[in-house]
Structures are given as structure tokens and as C-alpha cells.
Design an enzyme around this catalytic site. Structure first.
Site, PDB file in Angstrom:
ATOM      1  N   ARG A  83       0.833  -1.206   0.000  1.00 35.59           N
ATOM      2  CA  ARG A  83       0.000   0.000   0.000  1.00 35.59           C
ATOM      3  C   ARG A  83       0.870   1.259   0.000  1.00 35.59           C
ATOM      4  O   ARG A  83       0.548   2.238  -0.678  1.00 35.59           O
ATOM      5  CB  ARG A  83      -0.914  -0.007   1.221  1.00 35.59           C
ATOM      6  CG  ARG A  83      -1.764   1.254   1.341  1.00 35.59           C
ATOM      7  CD  ARG A  83      -2.649   1.219   2.571  1.00 35.59           C
ATOM      8  NE  ARG A  83      -3.457   2.423   2.670  1.00 35.59           N
ATOM      9  CZ  ARG A  83      -4.410   2.626   3.575  1.00 35.59           C
ATOM     10  NH1 ARG A  83      -4.648   1.696   4.481  1.00 35.59           N
ATOM     11  NH2 ARG A  83      -5.096   3.748   3.590  1.00 35.59           N
ATOM     12  N   ASN A 115     -10.724  -4.363  -1.291  1.00 33.30           N
ATOM     13  CA  ASN A 115     -10.599  -3.320  -2.312  1.00 33.30           C
ATOM     14  C   ASN A 115      -9.660  -3.735  -3.440  1.00 33.30           C
ATOM     15  O   ASN A 115      -8.740  -4.522  -3.218  1.00 33.30           O
ATOM     16  CB  ASN A 115     -10.071  -2.036  -1.656  1.00 33.30           C
ATOM     17  CG  ASN A 115     -11.167  -1.270  -0.949  1.00 33.30           C
ATOM     18  OD1 ASN A 115     -12.278  -1.159  -1.446  1.00 33.30           O
ATOM     19  ND2 ASN A 115     -10.849  -0.730   0.222  1.00 33.30           N
ATOM     20  N   CYS A 159     -19.205  -2.043   0.888  1.00 38.61           N
ATOM     21  CA  CYS A 159     -18.362  -0.901   1.231  1.00 38.61           C
ATOM     22  C   CYS A 159     -19.048  -0.156   2.375  1.00 38.61           C
ATOM     23  O   CYS A 159     -20.272  -0.170   2.486  1.00 38.61           O
ATOM     24  CB  CYS A 159     -18.191   0.018   0.021  1.00 38.61           C
ATOM     25  SG  CYS A 159     -17.142   1.472   0.322  1.00 38.61           S
ATOM     26  N   HIS A 167     -16.544   3.602  -4.633  1.00 39.51           N
ATOM     27  CA  HIS A 167     -15.638   4.743  -4.434  1.00 39.51           C
ATOM     28  C   HIS A 167     -15.793   5.801  -5.528  1.00 39.51           C
ATOM     29  O   HIS A 167     -14.884   6.599  -5.768  1.00 39.51           O
ATOM     30  CB  HIS A 167     -14.178   4.283  -4.321  1.00 39.51           C
ATOM     31  CG  HIS A 167     -13.907   3.538  -3.053  1.00 39.51           C
ATOM     32  ND1 HIS A 167     -12.652   3.086  -2.698  1.00 39.51           N
ATOM     33  CD2 HIS A 167     -14.735   3.165  -2.034  1.00 39.51           C
ATOM     34  CE1 HIS A 167     -12.717   2.473  -1.527  1.00 39.51           C
ATOM     35  NE2 HIS A 167     -13.977   2.505  -1.109  1.00 39.51           N
ATOM     36  N   TYR A 186     -14.284  10.137  -1.840  1.00 39.53           N
ATOM     37  CA  TYR A 186     -13.322   9.716  -2.862  1.00 39.53           C
ATOM     38  C   TYR A 186     -13.376  10.608  -4.104  1.00 39.53           C
ATOM     39  O   TYR A 186     -12.444  10.616  -4.903  1.00 39.53           O
ATOM     40  CB  TYR A 186     -13.573   8.259  -3.261  1.00 39.53           C
ATOM     41  CG  TYR A 186     -13.121   7.275  -2.216  1.00 39.53           C
ATOM     42  CD1 TYR A 186     -11.812   6.811  -2.180  1.00 39.53           C
ATOM     43  CD2 TYR A 186     -13.999   6.816  -1.242  1.00 39.53           C
ATOM     44  CE1 TYR A 186     -11.392   5.916  -1.212  1.00 39.53           C
ATOM     45  CE2 TYR A 186     -13.598   5.923  -0.263  1.00 39.53           C
ATOM     46  CZ  TYR A 186     -12.285   5.481  -0.260  1.00 39.53           C
ATOM     47  OH  TYR A 186     -11.875   4.608   0.716  1.00 39.53           O
TER      48      TYR A 186
END
Length: 421
Positions: free
Chosen positions: A90, A144, A164, A194, A244
């Protein structure tokens, strides 16, 4: 009722456990299996999970295992919450795109593509193993990028629904602002995972009074602050975008901000070390307050509601999920995965009708759906050219030289996770 959580060693898991314990009448679990290859983390999380169940009087059994096949065997539902490559991967997703002046983020843009490429093959392998042990089990995907991962599962014929926590977060926030219970708030939530907007906020159900204009007029400052967007943007749109959307609506400002502060991955990694130390305390028998800063607010409540509905044990009649479009948004293919309100039951999720989407939003939804088509193709078949095409199709990349450079960086940083690289 047996549930399995793949990625059960996540520091998120105590949030899930707390929900299972509190909402046991809605979802009466008799056996909960936490599956994770990280034995040390799993022991810490599993120990806390048992103490939470004991404190709240839940008599269900909690089992921990690194054996996936044994863990999912006989499960009525399997919840996926894994992170391939962990926080280290990440960290890369959030940093190397900045070198090209593009947003670095773990679920959208170039970083989101990297995560999809690492994740889709792993999830599909897990799903096939679930199908071999129990073909009737439901798969609830919280991994995700949820939209792309859920589409991969559904196209492969798995019984899957994507989940989500963005929508339930808005529902709880709006309920508090309006002074009503969350159950009274029905969102007209539409878009892709998102990439969504609240185009209506109705009291009492799908046909209830739309109080969104009043909500924005009276509480626009608080809403805009949460989104980290100017109040004027919310007023002019007349809808509430997901936070987002800031990556799209304020791209250049976000890039500059990300270049001048530690990555979210670094913050979360430090938090996880602290949480795991807390989880090892035998006196701790509730989720610590620090966990709220880790993310995933209301995740457990959404997961319980969805699992209960899929397993025929009640649950809310309408829930925001990720599922096949099937004509709901007529400008998208039927097999696109959208995030909307749906009627959920033992046969799955059926999207509710959606009012025609304004071109301001429909255009971006169509654009990102095209990217997701290409991203899934790259995840399933590999190859530099497919990665490049997905990147150049993404509205947060878009330019030839950016896509070219980002392709090389993506492959270099993820070589160990890409069988074809």
C-alpha cells in the site's frame, strides 16, 4: 450458522467481532473461523475476539486457522477482507504515482490498479476453493478495489456481493444531523464503488420525502468539512459526493498535499503496530478507541445486515451493495458492477430502479467503468500493454507519457505479486 473471515488476522477484525457480538440476534453465529496465513497476528486477534465474545455473552465458538480449505469448509458465508502485500505494498501504491504528478491512492488511479492486479487472482483462487468445499456459500467481498474484485467474482459465476462502508457512514451521519434513527434514512446512492453520489436522502424508505435539499441548506458546512471540499461545491452540485470524489474534483491540490506529508499507509502501519500490542493484553476485552482511527467505521453493522439478509435471517430489506448492473444504469453494460440500493435476500441482490443520472455524473461513471473493464482484463490476463491501456483509460492518469511511466513503475514495484511479470 458458520461464518469464515478470510484475512481474519487484520487489525480491522475486532470491529467485525464487536458487531457480531452486539447483533447476535440478527446474525446468530454458532461458529466463526478467522483464516489468515500470519500466525502471530492471528493469535493476537483471535485471543481478543474470544474475549470480546465472552464479555458480551456470545456463546459462539471462535476458531483460528491458517488452513483456508478447512476454515471455509461448511461455511454458510465467507467474508473476504484481505490485503495482498500488506501495508508495504500500500505504501508503494500511495507514493510512486506521485512521481508522475498523479494521485497515489490504494483504491483508485494507478495505485488502485496495482492493488487490483495483485488481488484479483488471489481472490479468485480463494473463491474456487470455497466453491469446492461449499458451492452454496455466499461470498461477501470487502476487499478493495471492491467494484473490480466483485466483478471478477460474479463473472466467474460465484455467489458474491460486494460491500463498502461509505454508504452506511453517510446514513449514520445524516441521521445524526436530522435527529432521526439510521433505519429511517434511505439513501439514493448511485455510482461505482468509491465513485458515488447521494442524490437523495429519504425519510422512511425508497418512496419517502427527499430531505437532501434541507440537509445541505442547514448542514452544508459540516458535510463539506467531512468531504474536505468547499461548501460551494456541495451547494452547486446539489448532491453529496463520496469523499473519494475529492481525488477527481481537486486532483492537483491533492497531489501537492500528498507530496508534503507522510502516506496514509505509513500512518496505518504505525497504528497497526500499536493495536497489535494492545490486542496482546489479556485484560483487553473490547475494541480499543484507537481502532476508530484505523478506518472501516460501521463496517461490522453493514456486514451483519448483509449476511443476515443473504442467509435468510432478516436484515434490512434494502441495502447499498455492489452487484451486476443488469440495466439499472442503461448507459452501462449489464455486467458492469455498480454500487446502489438493492433488495437483498437469499437469492442475492436486485438493484432498485434509479432515476436517470445527470450527465455530470453519468459521464464520469461511464469513463471509470471503461477503465474497470480494462483493469479486470489486465488482472486476469496480464501483460504490459494491458496495464498501459488500463492506465491511459483512467481519468486520473489519461496522458500517454504518464501512463507509460506509471506502467513501468507499477510492474517494477509489484513484480513479486504478478505471475506474468
Amino acid at each position: 450458522m458458520k461464518l469464515a473471515v478470510v484475512g481474519g488476522g487484520s487489525t480491522y477484525t475486532p470491529e467485525l467481532i464487536d458487531g457480531f457480538a452486539r447483533l447476535r440476534e440478527t446474525l446468530p453465529i454458532t461458529e466463526l473461523v478467522l483464516v489468515d496465513p500470519a500466525a502471530e497476528r492471528l493469535d493476537l486477534v483471535g485471543g481478543l475476539a474470544r474475549r470480546i465474545f465472552a464479555r458480551q455473552g456470545h456463546d459462539g465458538t471462535i476458531v483460528t486457522t491458517s488452513d483456508l480449505d478447512a476454515g471455509v469448509d461448511g461455511a454458510d458465508a465467507v467474508l473476504l477482507q484481505l490485503r495482498v502485500g500488506g501495508q508495504a505494498a500500500r505504501e508503494q501504491d500511495e507514493t510512486w504515482p506521485l512521481e508522475c504528478g498523479c494521485v497515489g491512492q490504494e483504491t483508485t488511479g494507478a495505485g488502485g490498479l496495482a492493488k487490483a492486479l495483485r488481488t484479483v487472482p488471489v481472490v479468485l483462487d480463494i473463491a474456487e476453493r470455497v466453491r469446492r468445499t461449499n458451492p452454496n456459500a455466499w461470498i461477501i467481498d470487502f476487499t478493495n478495489p471492491v467494484g473490480i474484485v466483485t466483478r471478477a467474482l460474479l463473472q466467474a459465476g460465484h455467489k458474491a456481493v460486494g460491500l463498502c462502508n461509505v454508504a452506511i457512514g453517510f446514513q449514520r451521519k445524516f441521521a445524526a444531523l436530522l435527529g432521526v434513527t439510521p433505519a429511517e434514512v434511505h439513501l439514493d446512492h448511485v455510482g461505482l464503488n468509491h465513485l458515488t453520489w447521494e442524490t437523495g436522502v429519504r425519510l422512511g424508505g425508497p418512496e419517502g420525502e427527499d430531505v437532501l435539499p434541507r440537509l445541505i441548506a442547514e448542514h452544508g458546512d459540516a458535510i463539506a468539512d467531512d468531504l474536505r471540499l468547499p461548501r460551494s461545491v456541495v451547494d452547486r452540485l446539489g448532491v453529496v459526493p463520496s469523499y473519494y470524489l475529492r481525488y477527481f474534483y481537486a486532483h492537483d491540490a491533492v497531489v501537492e498535499e500528498l507530496r508534503t506529508k507522510p502516506s496514509r499507509a505509513a500512518e496505518v502501519a504505525a497504528m497497526e503496530r500499536q493495536l497489535l500490542e494492545m490486542y496482546g493484553d489479556p485484560a483487553l476485552d473490547e475494541k480499543p478507541e484507537l481502532l476508530a482511527r484505523r478506518g472501516g467505521a460501521f463496517y461490522s453493522e453493514a456486514a451483519v445486515d448483509l449476511a443476515a439478509s443473504l442467509l435468510g435471517n432478516g436484515g434490512s430489506p434494502y441495502q447499498v451493495v455492489n452487484t451486476f448492473n443488469k440495466g439499472t444504469l442503461p448507459f452501462l453494460p449489464d455486467d458492469a458492477v455498480i454500487e446502489v440500493q438493492a433488495a437483498v435476500g437469499p437469492k442475492g441482490a436486485v438493484p432498485l430502479p434509479v432515476a436517470p443520472l445527470d450527465p455530470l455524473y453519468a459521464g464520469l461513471v461511464a469513463h471509470v467503468t471503461a477503465y474497470e473493464d480494462l483493469a479486470l482484463e489486465a488482472a486476469l490476463r496480464g501483460g504490459r500493454d494491458r496495464v498501459f491501456k488500463a492506465l491511459i483509460a483512467h481519468p486520473l492518469v489519461g496522458q500517454f507519457d504518464h501512463a507509460d511511466g506509471l506502467t513501468d513503475r507499477l510492474i517494477a514495484h509489484n513484480r513479486e505479486h504478478l505471475a506474468w511479470a
